[in-house]
Every structure is written in C-alpha cells, then in structure tokens.
Scaffold this motif. Structure first.
Motif, PDB file in Angstrom:
ATOM      1  N   GLY A   1     -54.132  21.829 -52.325  1.00 37.53           N
ATOM      2  CA  GLY A   1     -52.540  21.675 -52.171  1.00 37.53           C
ATOM      3  C   GLY A   1     -51.978  21.292 -53.439  1.00 37.53           C
ATOM      4  O   GLY A   1     -50.799  21.233 -53.315  1.00 37.53           O
ATOM      5  N   GLY A   2     -52.476  20.850 -54.477  1.00 31.48           N
ATOM      6  CA  GLY A   2     -52.045  20.901 -55.912  1.00 31.48           C
ATOM      7  C   GLY A   2     -51.478  19.377 -55.928  1.00 31.48           C
ATOM      8  O   GLY A   2     -50.820  19.039 -56.975  1.00 31.48           O
ATOM      9  N   LEU A   3     -51.825  18.413 -55.088  1.00 32.33           N
ATOM     10  CA  LEU A   3     -51.415  17.034 -55.420  1.00 32.33           C
ATOM     11  C   LEU A   3     -52.136  16.230 -56.222  1.00 32.33           C
ATOM     12  O   LEU A   3     -53.288  16.830 -56.380  1.00 32.33           O
ATOM     13  CB  LEU A   3     -51.218  16.150 -53.955  1.00 32.33           C
ATOM     14  CG  LEU A   3     -50.190  16.520 -52.737  1.00 32.33           C
ATOM     15  CD1 LEU A   3     -50.422  15.730 -51.720  1.00 32.33           C
ATOM     16  CD2 LEU A   3     -48.837  16.364 -53.425  1.00 32.33           C
ATOM     17  N   PHE A   4     -51.441  15.244 -57.114  1.00 31.29           N
ATOM     18  CA  PHE A   4     -52.429  14.492 -58.133  1.00 31.29           C
ATOM     19  C   PHE A   4     -53.060  13.550 -57.252  1.00 31.29           C
ATOM     20  O   PHE A   4     -52.788  12.416 -57.523  1.00 31.29           O
ATOM     21  CB  PHE A   4     -51.381  14.020 -59.035  1.00 31.29           C
ATOM     22  CG  PHE A   4     -50.543  15.026 -59.831  1.00 31.29           C
ATOM     23  CD1 PHE A   4     -51.047  16.421 -59.913  1.00 31.29           C
ATOM     24  CD2 PHE A   4     -49.521  14.717 -60.518  1.00 31.29           C
ATOM     25  CE1 PHE A   4     -50.371  17.222 -60.822  1.00 31.29           C
ATOM     26  CE2 PHE A   4     -48.736  15.796 -61.517  1.00 31.29           C
ATOM     27  CZ  PHE A   4     -49.247  16.949 -61.306  1.00 31.29           C
ATOM     28  N   VAL A   5     -54.246  14.084 -56.509  1.00 30.37           N
ATOM     29  CA  VAL A   5     -55.045  12.999 -56.098  1.00 30.37           C
ATOM     30  C   VAL A   5     -56.566  13.338 -56.121  1.00 30.37           C
ATOM     31  O   VAL A   5     -56.881  14.597 -56.694  1.00 30.37           O
ATOM     32  CB  VAL A   5     -54.993  13.036 -54.601  1.00 30.37           C
ATOM     33  CG1 VAL A   5     -53.714  12.600 -54.231  1.00 30.37           C
ATOM     34  CG2 VAL A   5     -55.152  14.378 -53.730  1.00 30.37           C
ATOM     35  N   GLY A   6     -57.433  12.613 -56.128  1.00 31.86           N
ATOM     36  CA  GLY A   6     -58.876  12.794 -56.335  1.00 31.86           C
ATOM     37  C   GLY A   6     -59.711  12.998 -54.986  1.00 31.86           C
ATOM     38  O   GLY A   6     -59.253  12.348 -53.997  1.00 31.86           O
ATOM     39  N   LYS A   7     -60.690  13.322 -55.014  1.00 31.48           N
ATOM     40  CA  LYS A   7     -61.675  13.285 -53.940  1.00 31.48           C
ATOM     41  C   LYS A   7     -62.909  12.434 -53.932  1.00 31.48           C
ATOM     42  O   LYS A   7     -63.570  12.304 -53.033  1.00 31.48           O
ATOM     43  CB  LYS A   7     -62.280  14.582 -53.653  1.00 31.48           C
ATOM     44  CG  LYS A   7     -62.990  15.484 -54.600  1.00 31.48           C
ATOM     45  CD  LYS A   7     -63.434  16.775 -54.291  1.00 31.48           C
ATOM     46  CE  LYS A   7     -64.296  17.563 -55.682  1.00 31.48           C
ATOM     47  NZ  LYS A   7     -63.167  18.040 -56.573  1.00 31.48           N
TER      48      LYS A   7
ATOM     49  N   GLY B   1     -51.109   0.155 -66.741  1.00 34.90           N
ATOM     50  CA  GLY B   1     -51.896  -0.129 -65.462  1.00 34.90           C
ATOM     51  C   GLY B   1     -51.058  -0.952 -64.571  1.00 34.90           C
ATOM     52  O   GLY B   1     -50.718  -0.744 -63.251  1.00 34.90           O
ATOM     53  N   ALA B   2     -50.351  -1.926 -65.237  1.00 38.50           N
ATOM     54  CA  ALA B   2     -49.548  -3.188 -64.503  1.00 38.50           C
ATOM     55  C   ALA B   2     -48.331  -2.481 -64.154  1.00 38.50           C
ATOM     56  O   ALA B   2     -47.649  -2.602 -62.902  1.00 38.50           O
ATOM     57  CB  ALA B   2     -49.348  -4.223 -65.380  1.00 38.50           C
ATOM     58  N   LEU B   3     -47.580  -1.380 -64.906  1.00 36.10           N
ATOM     59  CA  LEU B   3     -46.508  -0.930 -64.440  1.00 36.10           C
ATOM     60  C   LEU B   3     -46.694   0.214 -63.179  1.00 36.10           C
ATOM     61  O   LEU B   3     -45.789   0.081 -62.574  1.00 36.10           O
ATOM     62  CB  LEU B   3     -45.963  -0.011 -65.682  1.00 36.10           C
ATOM     63  CG  LEU B   3     -44.759   0.795 -65.720  1.00 36.10           C
ATOM     64  CD1 LEU B   3     -43.601  -0.046 -65.407  1.00 36.10           C
ATOM     65  CD2 LEU B   3     -44.395   1.562 -66.908  1.00 36.10           C
ATOM     66  N   PHE B   4     -47.732   0.782 -63.595  1.00 34.23           N
ATOM     67  CA  PHE B   4     -48.244   1.679 -62.414  1.00 34.23           C
ATOM     68  C   PHE B   4     -48.449   0.984 -61.139  1.00 34.23           C
ATOM     69  O   PHE B   4     -47.951   1.313 -59.912  1.00 34.23           O
ATOM     70  CB  PHE B   4     -49.529   2.472 -62.687  1.00 34.23           C
ATOM     71  CG  PHE B   4     -50.052   3.523 -61.790  1.00 34.23           C
ATOM     72  CD1 PHE B   4     -49.740   4.790 -61.936  1.00 34.23           C
ATOM     73  CD2 PHE B   4     -50.403   3.199 -60.602  1.00 34.23           C
ATOM     74  CE1 PHE B   4     -50.192   5.711 -61.039  1.00 34.23           C
ATOM     75  CE2 PHE B   4     -51.005   4.031 -59.403  1.00 34.23           C
ATOM     76  CZ  PHE B   4     -50.870   5.449 -59.999  1.00 34.23           C
TER      77      PHE B   4
ATOM     78  N   LEU C   1     -58.129   8.739 -64.355  1.00 32.69           N
ATOM     79  CA  LEU C   1     -58.956   9.025 -65.604  1.00 32.69           C
ATOM     80  C   LEU C   1     -58.215  10.158 -66.494  1.00 32.69           C
ATOM     81  O   LEU C   1     -58.109  10.147 -67.744  1.00 32.69           O
ATOM     82  CB  LEU C   1     -60.306   9.505 -65.001  1.00 32.69           C
ATOM     83  CG  LEU C   1     -61.380   8.632 -64.704  1.00 32.69           C
ATOM     84  CD1 LEU C   1     -62.467   9.299 -64.019  1.00 32.69           C
ATOM     85  CD2 LEU C   1     -61.647   7.756 -65.985  1.00 32.69           C
ATOM     86  N   LEU C   2     -57.861  11.246 -65.679  1.00 37.84           N
ATOM     87  CA  LEU C   2     -56.999  12.239 -66.466  1.00 37.84           C
ATOM     88  C   LEU C   2     -55.794  11.821 -67.170  1.00 37.84           C
ATOM     89  O   LEU C   2     -55.534  12.094 -68.370  1.00 37.84           O
ATOM     90  CB  LEU C   2     -56.662  13.240 -65.303  1.00 37.84           C
ATOM     91  CG  LEU C   2     -55.669  14.661 -65.794  1.00 37.84           C
ATOM     92  CD1 LEU C   2     -56.599  15.304 -67.031  1.00 37.84           C
ATOM     93  CD2 LEU C   2     -55.551  15.704 -64.778  1.00 37.84           C
ATOM     94  N   GLY C   3     -54.837  10.882 -66.714  1.00 32.78           N
ATOM     95  CA  GLY C   3     -53.761  10.461 -67.317  1.00 32.78           C
ATOM     96  C   GLY C   3     -54.232   9.630 -68.617  1.00 32.78           C
ATOM     97  O   GLY C   3     -53.612   9.727 -69.344  1.00 32.78           O
ATOM     98  N   GLY C   4     -55.201   8.928 -68.375  1.00 30.78           N
ATOM     99  CA  GLY C   4     -55.814   7.917 -69.249  1.00 30.78           C
ATOM    100  C   GLY C   4     -56.352   8.824 -70.601  1.00 30.78           C
ATOM    101  O   GLY C   4     -56.217   8.619 -71.644  1.00 30.78           O
ATOM    102  N   ALA C   5     -56.937   9.940 -70.141  1.00 28.74           N
ATOM    103  CA  ALA C   5     -57.401  10.778 -71.224  1.00 28.74           C
ATOM    104  C   ALA C   5     -56.443  11.541 -71.937  1.00 28.74           C
ATOM    105  O   ALA C   5     -56.547  11.686 -73.156  1.00 28.74           O
ATOM    106  CB  ALA C   5     -58.443  11.874 -70.367  1.00 28.74           C
TER     107      ALA C   5
ATOM    108  N   LEU D   1     -45.753  11.084 -60.974  1.00 32.61           N
ATOM    109  CA  LEU D   1     -45.853  11.921 -59.793  1.00 32.61           C
ATOM    110  C   LEU D   1     -47.198  11.199 -59.052  1.00 32.61           C
ATOM    111  O   LEU D   1     -47.257  11.108 -57.833  1.00 32.61           O
ATOM    112  CB  LEU D   1     -46.432  13.233 -60.107  1.00 32.61           C
ATOM    113  CG  LEU D   1     -45.005  14.181 -60.467  1.00 32.61           C
ATOM    114  CD1 LEU D   1     -45.393  15.590 -61.130  1.00 32.61           C
ATOM    115  CD2 LEU D   1     -44.163  14.153 -59.275  1.00 32.61           C
ATOM    116  N   ALA D   2     -48.364  10.892 -59.826  1.00 31.22           N
ATOM    117  CA  ALA D   2     -49.462  10.413 -59.173  1.00 31.22           C
ATOM    118  C   ALA D   2     -49.168   8.653 -58.439  1.00 31.22           C
ATOM    119  O   ALA D   2     -49.681   8.715 -57.436  1.00 31.22           O
ATOM    120  CB  ALA D   2     -50.482  10.154 -60.386  1.00 31.22           C
ATOM    121  N   CYS D   3     -48.240   8.273 -59.374  1.00 29.62           N
ATOM    122  CA  CYS D   3     -47.651   6.992 -58.721  1.00 29.62           C
ATOM    123  C   CYS D   3     -46.934   7.223 -57.137  1.00 29.62           C
ATOM    124  O   CYS D   3     -47.395   6.245 -56.409  1.00 29.62           O
ATOM    125  CB  CYS D   3     -46.744   6.197 -59.682  1.00 29.62           C
ATOM    126  SG  CYS D   3     -46.461   4.630 -59.002  1.00 29.62           S
TER     127      CYS D   3
END
Length: 784
Positions: free
Chosen positions: A119-125, A267-270, A408-412, A390-392
């Motif tokens: 569904g296009g949400l910024f989540v992982g499996k 990460g602390a802000l997230f 991982l994607l945001g950090g990359a 959006l991930a947050c």
C-alpha cells in the motif's frame, strides 16, 4: 534409570526436530512474504506502466484499498499492529501478553503486512517477520505438547519462542549469527548454553530454506544459494585494477564517529516525536470507536501518496541514465535500468526522487549503497526529511509495520548525502557506498539502540568482515548519544503499554534498599485446608496469580512441623543415617531445653521410657514417617483474609509452607477436589499432573464458572498441589541480589521470610521495575 535415560534422549531428539521445523517454517513464511509483496499490484509496477501520469486518484485507490484491508485485520486482532518486537521482547522477559503468540495473530500479521507494504506506506516487513517467527515457535511447541508431553514443552515454550524470533531475524537479513545474538541481546531474559546451539541451528535452517527457494525463484537454478535473506545489501567491492579505490581508511573513522553522533541525535529526535504521537493516539484516538483508527491509517496513506507524488513531480531532477562516475560501483547498466523510474522525464533520463520513492525499499537501499553519482544533494536532503517525518508518523498506526528497513533507508540517504558533500566540497576520493552503509547503521542504531546483534546483522548482510570495526564504532557512538536523551523506540513503546519490563541489572544506588523496603506486606493467602466459600471469595475479589499457603504459629502447627520438616530434611538419607541423626538430635535436645528447634525436643520428650538405642531409633523413624504423610493442620479454614480484618489480624505471624497458583485453585474447584468436614483429607480425590495441566495454555476464569453445585462448607486440601519449596529471600537481602534471583530464574513471585520461617511479604515483577524502585529510593532518602 535406563528407561529415564531413553526417555530423556527421545525428548532431546524431539527438541532438535522441533527446532529444525521452526526454522524451515519461518523460512517458508519469508518466501511467502517475498513472493506476494513483489506480485501484488503495488506502486512501482504502476509507475512503470505510466498510470501515475493518467491519474493520482488511481494510485490513491490502490494504496488506500490495501491499507484499509490491513487496518481491518488489526481490528480483528489488535496485537497484530506494529512490528511486534516490543511485545515479543516483553514476552521473553517474562510478561504474558494475551494473544501475542496465537494463530489468529499470525494470520492477521502476515496478511496485514503484505497489504501494508504494497500500500505504499513507509514500513518494512522484516520486523513482523520476527514476531511471526516467535509465533511459529510457540505454535509448534504447543503442538508437540499435545503430541508428546506438556511437562516438557510448556516448560521450554519460551526457549522455542526465542528460537523462532532468532529465525525471523535470520530469514529477514540472511544473518543466522545476528539472529542468535538478537534473541540473546534483545529477547530472552533466561538463557543457557544448550539453548545457544539450538537457536543457532534454527536460524541456520531458516536462512537455508529462504535462500534455497529465493535463489531458485530468482535465478531459476535451484540450489545455488545466492540470496540468503529478504533484504540483500549486495557486494561492496572495488573494481579490479582500480588501485585508487578503497572501501574505507583510517581517516574515514573520524567521519564515521561524527556520523554516529548525528545518527544518535536524529534517532533520539525520531523517538521523541514518535513517543509524542503515540501518547496523542492513546489519549484521543484509542478511546474512540475502532473505525477512527482505520480512518487514521487511511489519512496517513493519503498524505504519504500525495507527498511522494508531488515531491517527485516538483523536486525531482531528470538525470542521465548512465552514471558519469562508475568506478565505485559493481552494478551493471542493466541493473540500473531495472530500478530507475522515468516519471515524466524525457527519454534516456530518469527522475532521481521518484527512483527513491517509487521503488521497493530494498531496491532503494541497494541503489544508495551501490550506484554512485546518481542522486543530487538536494534530492537526498528532501528525501531524508520527508522520509523521516512520514516514517515517524506511520510507526504506531493500526497496521502491521516494521521499522528496520525504513530506518536503514533513511540512514542510507543521510550517508549518501554526507558522501556527496565530502566528494564535492572537500574533493575527497571516497567510496560512497561505505558512507551510505555507515549512515544506515548510525540512524538505525540511534532509533533502536542495539549494538552487538545489529553489528553482526549488518556484517552478515554485507558479507564484508572489514566493515566490522566502523559499524561497531558507529553503533556504539549512536547508542551513547541517543541514550543521553531517551530510550530506544521499542523500550519506549513497552513503557507506553505499561509493561513491567525488567532490565539486565539495577543501578548500584538501589542497594541502599532491602527486600523489606519494596515487598508487598498486605498478603492474601490461603490455609493448607481452606473452605470452598473462602477460596471462591479470594479468587473473585483479587487478581493475584499465586497465593502463599500458610499456617499460624500455634501448638498444632508445631505438631505439623515436627512431622514434616524433620523428616523432609532427612528423608533422602538411608535408614541407618536417619536413625543415627535422630538419636543425636535427641541427646542434644535433652541437654539444651532452650534449643530453637523445639519440635525436635518435643519429639524426643514424647517418647516412651528407656528402651534399647536401636529400637528407640527405629520407633522414632516410624513415627516420623507417619507424620511425614499426615495432613496439614486444619486451622480455621473458614477464616480467610478479608478487608474487615484489623491490622493485628492482618499481620499476625504466619509460617510459610509454599505457593499455589490461581490456575491450580480454579482447576481444583472445577473438578470438585474437596472433602466434607466430617471426613478425613485422605478421602479427597487426587489429580494427576496431566489433569492439572489439561487446559494449558488457556485456563478457565473464576468469573466464568458456575460453582453452585459445590457445597461452600466443603474443605479443599491444597497441599498436594502447591510448590512446597519456592525461591525465597530474607527481608534483609539487598535489591541487587533480589533482582538477579528474580530475573535469572524467571520468577513471577518471590516470598520474603524472616529468620524463623514466617512470611512477611511478597515481591512481584511490579516491585522491581525501575520506576517503583526509584520511588522507594526517594522515600528512603526522605526517611533518612
């Protein structure tokens, strides 16, 4: 003895077969997820066909329909929401969360994450894979419990859940050693040496299974084992012949440390923003009707789809298909073409923003790691900010969702941005993929605060051992920086759920407290022989899971003590040993009338006049053996603890004899295990272990039972079913000792006794939480 050895070997073989089955099953679950998330009509296929140019509404219809299905599945089973890692971590810590390892949760989790990712949400499996693996471990162990022996598998159920969670990590990242360490570091509170080997074997089985099927499906050549996990980082390697190329140097370590600091801050802000959103949901969304949660999921989906569409249209740059700088990449032009998105750009160009947003997250990570010079600094900056926000917002919505891959994607993207700036502004010749990997590690470490397991997972995923030192340093710095501000994301959500999680150890300052400072002195207990009406009243008016079995310190209790304690201390020895020890005690008691163990003196004083020593000893042994099997004293069975008791009555001296569980008491009442007042307790029916555990793991509730057929004046003898030798501590024991005993032994209740065996309080998990200990420490300082 020979039969017992054969039985033990048989059970050990069953354990190994079960561990292997769990690993294979988790691997097949990974294959199922991989195939369906690629084949569902998701965003990336839509963009290839050009349907985004025709209508944004069509894209919204796809995404919102998928997310709607996932959100409805979470309404069916609310525990399926999120990644499941906080719940599994709590379960392995010793906290039972209803429904966490049920089959219905497994189905809702797996099917839900399929639609959430598509569904296009910024989540992982990958996060839900860990939860799913834990459910597989619990479910298969329960099936074996039905087939072989509940005594074996109910005790080991937590170990199989640990193995399943490790297999989930191994299948997700192709990292069996990392999965084992994850289960050890983040999961299990109770570990042993034999479990390590079984968990590693289970993780290897999961990785092998997924690798076998994924490589066969991808390359159409079964058995070549090229793709070990759901997430494949690819190979970091300089082109042959390029002597100026290097993966990293000692100079780069300084930048890696700085990236670790920034990753920890991000990460602390997230975590702070996500915690604020979670608190808002708890206060304003969860109390409302359930469909409000579905509407929130649809709102997040709509905003995410519109944002990535508009950002790709307005902020994306059209770039040439062939990268101008290719010395750092091992990716062919065909691979580049297969993952690019043109998105309204002219022929032979592509949109770099759309290439990141409209690709599967695994493909986008692969591009950031290996394709050099294809993303502008502006694109990377905008992508990271939008993805961060959006991930947050998405993590915590009522859909199955993982956080590993989005982090991982945001950090990359953050790491590639740093690499671009160093290349352009400082003119440094660096390997951009290394900085992308370090950026991914720093941001993920700053969010989840994992060190050992995450280091090994990333090393195994990259298949490059030379990255061990920079990854480890980056993760440590990110954790130290983030811990200065708040906890990891999983610990935050555990706290928000109110789970009394126990850390690995207490602070040194807590040793100013003792067991008596933190125990619960207001006890609810039962007598060895208690009336049915009292038991029903206690069970229906309390929520405790265990009750101390006590007697009052009176003369008839001493009769019990001399028949039970004396023999229980000597019953293991041979007959001659018991006789000689009893004779020695008789001589001592005659010369020491004030000896504390007065029951020993009473035994000797009650004997007949002088007889031969041997006969005297044998006669004493016979009396002791008879008392050993005598029932516990029937002390005031109708007087159970009540709110009307005075303080003197409530805190009267009580000798502690054991613990009995709520489930055991309910089971005894259901089966009518009791005897009449005019009968002996020997007439009470006896239940076997199989009968007592027949309803495992879902024992009936006292409020759902109709006990009208039971005579309230009947008496229940609980002594055959209680635990007569639970762990206990002295009231003067330091908190660190109490904490270590409670946590390492997996206890739920820890009685506190004084020097003469009287119970003075009880310690539960709640009494050892950090918040409770902190409050007691403040009271201690105020008192001092």
């Amino acid at each position: 003895e020979g039969m017992d050895n054969k039985k033990a070997k048989k059970y050990e073989a069953v354990r190994w077969i079960l561990v292997f089955t769990i690993g294979v099953t988790v691997g097949l679950v990974g294959v199922f997820l991989l195939c369906l998330t690629q084949n569902l009509p998701a965003v990336e296929e839509c963009s290839e066909k050009g349907c985004l140019a025709l209508s944004l509404l069509e894209l919204l219809a796809f995404n919102m329909s998928f997310v709607f299905i996932a959100s409805v599945l979470v309404l069916i089973e609310p525990v399926a929401a999120g990644s499941g890692i906080p719940e599994i971590k709590s379960y392995l810590n010793g906290v039972k969360i209803p429904g966490i390892v049920r089959l219905r949760t497994f189905i809702c989790k797996i099917v839900g994450v399929l639609f959430t990712v598509s569904g296009g949400l910024f989540v992982g499996k990958e996060g839900p894979m860990i939860h799913s693996g834990a459910i597989v471990g619990a479910g298969l162990s329960y099936l074996c419990c039905l087939s072989f022996s509940c005594n074996l598998f109910s005790r080991d159920k937590r170990d199989f859940v640990s193995a399943g969670a490790a297999a989930g990590v191994a299948a997700a990242f192709g990292a069996p050693i990392g999965g084992t360490l994850f289960s050890l570091e983040e999961g299990s509170s109770f570990w042993n040496q034999a479990l390590t080997w079984k968990v590693l074997f289970c993780s290897m089985s999961a990785t092998f299974t997924l690798n076998f099927f994924r490589s066969g499906i991808h390359f159409n050549k079964w058995g070549i084992f090229q793709l070990p996990g759901l997430l494949n980082f690819g190979e970091f390697k300089c082109p042959e012949g390029d002597k100026n190329c290097h993966l990293w140097t000692i100079v780069d370590l300084a930048f890696f440390v700085l990236m670790g600091v920034v990753g920890g801050l991000l990460g602390a802000l997230f975590n702070f923003v996500n915690k604020s959103l979670a608190k808002y949901r708890i206060r304003h969304i969860h109390p409302k009707a359930k469909f409000i949660r579905v509407l929130e999921s649809l709102l997040v989906t709509m905003v995410t789809t519109v944002v990535i569409f508009v950002a790709s249209m307005t902020l994306g740059e059209c770039r040439d298909l062939v990268s101008p700088t290719t010395h750092n990449t091992t990716v062919t032009v065909n691979d580049i073409h297969s993952t690019i998105r043109q998105f309204f750009c002219p022929n032979k160009t592509y949109n770099d923003m759309a290439t990141l947003f409209f690709n599967p997250q695994e493909a986008a990570i692969y591009q950031l790691f290996h394709q050099n010079g294809t993303f502008s600094p502006v694109t990377l900056s905008v992508f990271f900010v939008l993805y961060f926000l959006l991930a947050c917002w998405t993590y915590g919505v009522s859909v199955p969702s993982g956080l590993f891959v989005p982090a991982l994607l945001g950090g990359a993207a953050f790491g590639r941005l740093v690499a671009n700036l160093l290349n352009i502004n400082l003119g440094m010749d660096i390997y951009s993929g290394t900085y992308a990997l370090i950026g991914a590690a720093s941001f993920l470490g700053g969010v989840v605060r994992m060190t050992i397991s995450l280091t090994v997972i990333l090393i195994e995923s990259t298949n490059e051992i030379s990255y061990g030192l920079p990854i480890m340093i980056t993760l440590m710095v990110a954790k130290w920086t983030g811990d200065f501000f708040n906890k990891g994301i999983y610990d935050i959500h555990i706290d928000l759920k109110g789970v009394p999680l126990l850390e690995w150890e207490t602070e040194v300052e807590m040793d100013k407290l003792t067991a008596s400072d933190i125990m619960e002195p207001n006890l609810t207990y039962v007598y060895p022989h208690t009336r049915v009406q009292s038991l029903v009243s206690i069970l229906r008016t309390t929520v405790y899971h265990a009750f101390p079995v006590v007697t009052e310190n009176r003369q008839n209790e001493r009769d019990f003590m001399k028949g039970n304690i004396l023999v229980s201390n000597n019953i293991r020895f041979k007959k001659s040993s018991v006789v000689s020890r009893a004779s020695e005690q008789r001589r001592r008691s005659q010369s020491m009338k004030s000896y504390p163990s007065s029951e020993l003196r009473n035994v000797c004083d009650d004997q007949a006049v002088v007889v031969e020593p041997a006969e005297e000893g044998e006669d004493m042994l016979q009396q002791m053996l008879e008392r050993r099997y005598a029932p516990y004293p029937n002390l005031y069975p109708d007087q159970s603890p009540s709110e009307e008791w005075t303080m003197e009555e409530r805190f009267r001296p009580l000798t502690f004899h054991g613990l009995i569980l709520r489930s055991q008491l309910v089971n005894l009442l259901i089966r009518g295990v009791c005897y009449a007042e005019n009968q002996s307790s020997a007439t009470q029916p006896r239940l076997s272990y199989a009968e007592m555990t027949e309803d495992y793991p879902r024992y009936p509730d006292i409020h759902d039972l109709d006990l009208a057929l039971l005579n309230p004046r009947m008496i229940v003898d609980v002594t055959p079913y209680m635990n007569p030798c639970p762990y206990t501590v002295s009231s003067n024991t330091h908190i660190s000792q109490v904490f270590n005993l409670f946590r390492t032994m997996g206890l739920r209740h820890l009685p506190v006794v004084n020097a003469v065996g009287e119970i003075v309080g009880i310690i539960t998990r709640h009494n050892l939480t950090h918040e409770f200990l902190l409050a007691k420490l403040r009271q201690h300082y105020i008192t001092v």
